[in-house]
Design an enzyme around this catalytic site. Structure first.
Site, PDB file in Angstrom:
ATOM      1  CE  LYS A  22      -1.823   1.745   3.914  1.00 34.44           C
ATOM      2  NZ  LYS A  22      -1.609   3.183   4.124  1.00 34.44           N
ATOM      3  CG  ASN A  23       2.428   2.811   3.593  1.00 33.52           C
ATOM      4  OD1 ASN A  23       1.244   3.092   3.418  1.00 33.52           O
ATOM      5  ND2 ASN A  23       2.975   2.691   4.790  1.00 33.52           N
ATOM      6  CB  CYS A 123      -4.018  12.069  11.563  1.00 33.33           C
ATOM      7  SG  CYS A 123      -3.559  10.367  11.354  1.00 33.33           S
ATOM      8  NE  ARG A 128       0.566  10.181  10.131  1.00 34.05           N
ATOM      9  CZ  ARG A 128       0.114   9.152   9.437  1.00 34.05           C
ATOM     10  NH1 ARG A 128      -1.118   8.769   9.544  1.00 34.05           N
ATOM     11  NH2 ARG A 128       0.897   8.509   8.616  1.00 34.05           N
ATOM     12  CG  ASP A 313       2.881   1.541   9.399  1.00 36.51           C
ATOM     13  OD1 ASP A 313       2.428   2.368  10.209  1.00 36.51           O
ATOM     14  OD2 ASP A 313       3.040   1.802   8.182  1.00 36.51           O
ATOM     15  NE  ARG A 405      -7.000   4.396   4.994  1.00 35.65           N
ATOM     16  CZ  ARG A 405      -6.083   4.676   5.916  1.00 35.65           C
ATOM     17  NH1 ARG A 405      -6.377   4.633   7.181  1.00 35.65           N
ATOM     18  NH2 ARG A 405      -4.864   5.014   5.572  1.00 35.65           N
TER      19      ARG A 405
HETATM   20  C1  UD1 Z   1       4.389   6.924   6.459  1.00 33.56           C
HETATM   21  C2  UD1 Z   1       3.486   5.759   6.236  1.00 33.56           C
HETATM   22  C3  UD1 Z   1       2.903   5.266   7.554  1.00 33.56           C
HETATM   23  C4  UD1 Z   1       4.011   4.984   8.554  1.00 33.56           C
HETATM   24  C5  UD1 Z   1       4.960   6.183   8.675  1.00 33.56           C
HETATM   25  C6  UD1 Z   1       6.173   5.902   9.525  1.00 33.56           C
HETATM   26  C7  UD1 Z   1       2.575   6.105   4.024  1.00 33.56           C
HETATM   27  C8  UD1 Z   1       1.390   6.453   3.198  1.00 33.56           C
HETATM   28  N1  UD1 Z   1       2.402   6.145   5.346  1.00 33.56           N
HETATM   29  O1  UD1 Z   1       3.593   7.972   7.002  1.00 33.56           O
HETATM   30  O2  UD1 Z   1       2.162   4.076   7.307  1.00 33.56           O
HETATM   31  O3  UD1 Z   1       3.454   4.728   9.829  1.00 33.56           O
HETATM   32  O4  UD1 Z   1       5.425   6.560   7.370  1.00 33.56           O
HETATM   33  O5  UD1 Z   1       6.874   4.805   9.051  1.00 33.56           O
HETATM   34  O6  UD1 Z   1       3.621   5.771   3.519  1.00 33.56           O
HETATM   35  N2  UD1 Z   1       6.356  14.581  10.953  1.00 33.56           N
HETATM   36  C9  UD1 Z   1       6.448  15.914  11.270  1.00 33.56           C
HETATM   37  N3  UD1 Z   1       6.313  16.825  10.261  1.00 33.56           N
HETATM   38  C10 UD1 Z   1       6.096  16.441   8.960  1.00 33.56           C
HETATM   39  C11 UD1 Z   1       6.015  15.075   8.651  1.00 33.56           C
HETATM   40  C12 UD1 Z   1       6.141  14.160   9.684  1.00 33.56           C
HETATM   41  O7  UD1 Z   1       6.647  16.302  12.430  1.00 33.56           O
HETATM   42  O8  UD1 Z   1       5.994  17.323   8.100  1.00 33.56           O
HETATM   43  C13 UD1 Z   1       6.496  13.574  12.047  1.00 33.56           C
HETATM   44  C14 UD1 Z   1       5.241  12.720  12.202  1.00 33.56           C
HETATM   45  O9  UD1 Z   1       4.274  13.344  13.003  1.00 33.56           O
HETATM   46  C15 UD1 Z   1       5.817  11.481  12.836  1.00 33.56           C
HETATM   47  C16 UD1 Z   1       7.216  11.362  12.191  1.00 33.56           C
HETATM   48  O10 UD1 Z   1       7.503  12.667  11.678  1.00 33.56           O
HETATM   49  O11 UD1 Z   1       5.991  11.681  14.219  1.00 33.56           O
HETATM   50  C17 UD1 Z   1       7.314  10.361  11.066  1.00 33.56           C
HETATM   51  O12 UD1 Z   1       6.247  10.546  10.159  1.00 33.56           O
HETATM   52  P1  UD1 Z   1       6.403  10.223   8.600  1.00 33.56           P
HETATM   53  O13 UD1 Z   1       7.587   9.325   8.403  1.00 33.56           O
HETATM   54  O14 UD1 Z   1       6.359  11.486   7.848  1.00 33.56           O
HETATM   55  O15 UD1 Z   1       5.091   9.395   8.328  1.00 33.56           O
HETATM   56  P2  UD1 Z   1       4.149   9.467   7.040  1.00 33.56           P
HETATM   57  O16 UD1 Z   1       4.951   9.726   5.831  1.00 33.56           O
HETATM   58  O17 UD1 Z   1       2.992  10.330   7.333  1.00 33.56           O
END
Ligand code: UD1
Length: 427
Positions: A22-23, A123, A128, A313, A405
Site C-alpha cells: 500500500k505505502n 489524524c 502528523r 506500522d 484501506r
Molecule cells: C508513512 C506511512 C505510515 C508509517 C509512517 C512511519 C505512508 C502512506 N504512510 O507515514 O504508514 O506509519 O510513514 O513509518 O507511507 N512529521 C512531522 N512533520 C512532517 C512530517 C512528519 O513532524 O511534516 C512527524 C510525524 O508526526 C511522525 C514522524 O515525523 O511523528 C514520522 O512521520 P512520517 O515518516 O512522515 O510518516 P508518514 O509519511 O505520514
C-alpha cells in the site's frame, strides 16, 4: 456498515499470497504526474486507498485505466496518463480522508511549477503535521503561502532551482515529496537524513526507470540531478512488508504455520528478528517466508524506529500477538504520539496492558476472550483481528473500512489458511 466476525481458536496453516505494498503504491502513483507519458504500475493492491488516490489523480486531469479488475485477480495493473494537468489542487475532502494525498505536492510543483494542497488536519494516530514537507519545498526554492486551510507552493519562474534539504527528523512522506519535486528541478538537490524505508527505494527505482538521476539510493543521503523531463515507464510495486508481518503475527498467535508467498525478507529484517526473539521459527525461502510457532511465545522488548528499525506500522500487531506470550513484554512507540488506541479494545478481550507515556507493558494472559471491538486506524484494526483469531468464542470487529484501506481481501486470505472469519453486512 460491515463488520468482521471471527470465531477464534483455529490454528492457521497453509499459504498466503502477499499483495503489492500500500505505502509504495501511494507514492508510485503520484509519480505519473511528472510526465505526459503513461506510467504503468503492476502488482497494485486492490485497496480503498489506491482507489481514492486514483480519484485524486483523475481530479488533477490524469486518466487511470485498470486491467485485471476481476474480483479474483490479484495484482492489478494500472496505467496512469497525465497528458495535461487540468488542476493543481488537492482538495480538503480528499486529503482529510487520506493523508497520503499530500504526496501530490512534490510532483505537482515538479511538473506544473505550483501546487495547492489542503492541510490534512487531525489524524487518528497523532498530530502528523506537514511542516517537513513544506520546509523541503522551500529549501528547493519554492515560495509557500498558507491561507484558508490550504498550502500553496509556487516555483518562481515555473521550475524549482533545487537545493539542500536537511531533515531534522526522518520523515517517509517528506522524503518522498522532496524526491518527486527534485527529479525535475533545474539544478541538483541533496537530501540529508532521508528516510531509508524500502518504499523509498521503490520510489527511487521507479523514478530512475522514468529517466531520473538519483544516487545514494537506500542511504540517508540522496543526490538528485534535475532532468528537463521524465518519460513513461512500467514498474512493479514491491511486496507489502507490513501485510506480510501482520500475517506472521496472526500465524504465530494461533500456534500455526504459514508460508508468506512473495514476501521479501530483506525488507523486514527487524520484524523477522522480533518474531525469532519471541520464539517463532522463520524460514526464508526464495521469494517466500515460512513462519511457524509450536511452543509458547516468549515476551520481548521492542521500540519502534525509522527503517531499518522496527516499524511503527507493526507495533499494534505485535502487541496483540504478545498478549499470548509467556511473560511481560515492553513496547515503546517513538514515531507517533497516539498510537495505542487498540489497547482499550484489546483489554476488552482480556488483555493485560498498561500504558505509561510512550511505553506499554503487555503481560501475557492464558487466554483472550472474543468481544465486540472497533479501532480507529488501520493497523490497530488488524491487531484486533489477530487477537480475535486466538480468542475463545466470537469477536466482532467493526469499522471495517479501516481494514479495507490496507489489507487486500483479508477474510479470503485468512479463511484460506483455516481461520473461521467472515464479513457481515449491517442489514
Ligand atoms: C508513512 C506511512 C505510515 C508509517 C509512517 C512511519 C505512508 C502512506 N504512510 O507515514 O504508514 O506509519 O510513514 O513509518 O507511507 N512529521 C512531522 N512533520 C512532517 C512530517 C512528519 O513532524 O511534516 C512527524 C510525524 O508526526 C511522525 C514522524 O515525523 O511523528 C514520522 O512521520 P512520517 O515518516 O512522515 O510518516 P508518514 O509519511 O505520514
Amino acid at each position: 456498515m460491515d463488520r468482521i466476525l471471527i470465531r477464534g481458536g483455529n490454528r492457521l496453516q497453509g499459504r498466503i499470497f502477499i499483495s503489492g505494498a500500500k505505502n509504495a503504491a501511494l507514492t508510485l502513483m503520484p509519480c505519473a504526474l511528472l510526465t505526459d507519458e503513461p506510467l504503468t504500475l503492476r502488482n497494485l493492491p486492490r485497496l480503498a486507498d489506491v482507489d481514492s488516490f486514483g480519484h485524486l489523480l483523475n481530479q488533477l486531469g490524469a486518466s487511470t485505466a485498470i486491467e485485471g479488475s476481476r474480483p479474483e485477480d490479484f495484482g492489478r495493473v494500472m496505467t496512469i496518463r497525465a497528458g495535461r494537468l487540468t488542476s493543481t489542487e488537492a482538495p480538503y475532502d480528499i486529503v482529510r480522508k487520506m493523508r497520503a494525498s499530500i504526496l501530490v505536492l512534490g510532483p505537482l510543483i515538479g511538473r506544473a511549477g505550483e501546487a495547492t494542497v489542503s492541510l490534512p488536519g487531525g489524524c487518528a494516530i497523532g498530530n502528523r503535521p506537514i511542516d517537513l514537507h513544506l520546509k523541503a519545498m522551500e529549501a528547493m526554492g519554492a515560495e509557500i503561502e498558507l491561507a484558508a486551510g490550504y498550502v500553496k507552493a509556487v516555483a518562481p519562474g515555473g521550475r524549482l532551482p533545487g537545493g539542500r534539504v536537511s531533515f531534522p527528523v526522518v520523515s517517509v512522506g517528506a522524503t518522498e515529496n522532496a524526491l518527486m519535486a527534485a527529479v525535475t528541478a533545474r539544478g541538483g538537490t541533496v537530501i540529508e537524513n532521508a528516510a531509508r524505508e524500502p518504499e523509498i527505494v521503490d520510489l527511487c527505482n521507479c523514478l530512475v526507470a522514468m529517466g531520473a538521476s538519483i544516487s545514494g539510493i537506500g542511504t540517508e543521503t540522496l543526490e538528485i540531478e534535475g532532468r528537463d523531463r521524465l518519460h513513461g515507464a512500467t514498474y512493479a510495486v514491491m511486496p507489502d512488508r507490513i501485510e506480510a508481518g501482520s500475517y506472521a503475527c496472526a500465524a504465530a498467535i494461533t500456534g500455526g504455520s504459514v508460508e508468506l508467498a512473495g514476501a521479501e525478507a530483506n525488507d523486514m529484517r527487524a520484524t523477522i528478528a522480533a518474531l525469532v526473539e519471541a520464539g517463532v521459527s522463520v524460514e526464508e525461502g526464495k521469494g517466500s517466508i515460512k513462519v511457524s510457532a509450536d511452543g509458547p511465545l516468549r515476551p520481548i522488548t521492542l521500540s519502534t524506529a525509522p527503517f531499518p528499525g522496527f516499524a511503527t506500522d507493526m507495533q499494534a500487531q505485535f502487541m496483540a500477538m504478545l498478549c499470548k506470550a509467556d511473560g511481560a513484554s515492553v513496547l515503546t512507540e517513538t514515531i507517533f504520539e497516539n498510537r495505542y488506541m487498540h489497547v482499550p479494545e484489546l483489554a476488552r478481550m482480556g488483555a493485560d496492558i498498561t500504558v505509561t507515556g510512550r511505553s506499554a507493558v503487555v503481560r501475557g494472559v492464558a487466554g483472550l476472550v472474543g468481544a465486540q471491538v472497533m479501532a480507529t486506524d488501520l493497523r490497530a484494526s488488524m491487531s484486533l483481528i489477530i487477537a480475535g483469531l486466538a480468542a475463545e468464542g466470537e469477536t466482532q470487529v467493526s469499522r471495517v473500512y479501516h481494514l479495507d484501506r490496507g489489507y487486500e481481501r483479508l477474510e479470503e486470505k485468512l479463511s484460506a489458511v483455516g481461520a473461521d472469519i467472515e464479513r457481515i453486512g449491517d442489514g
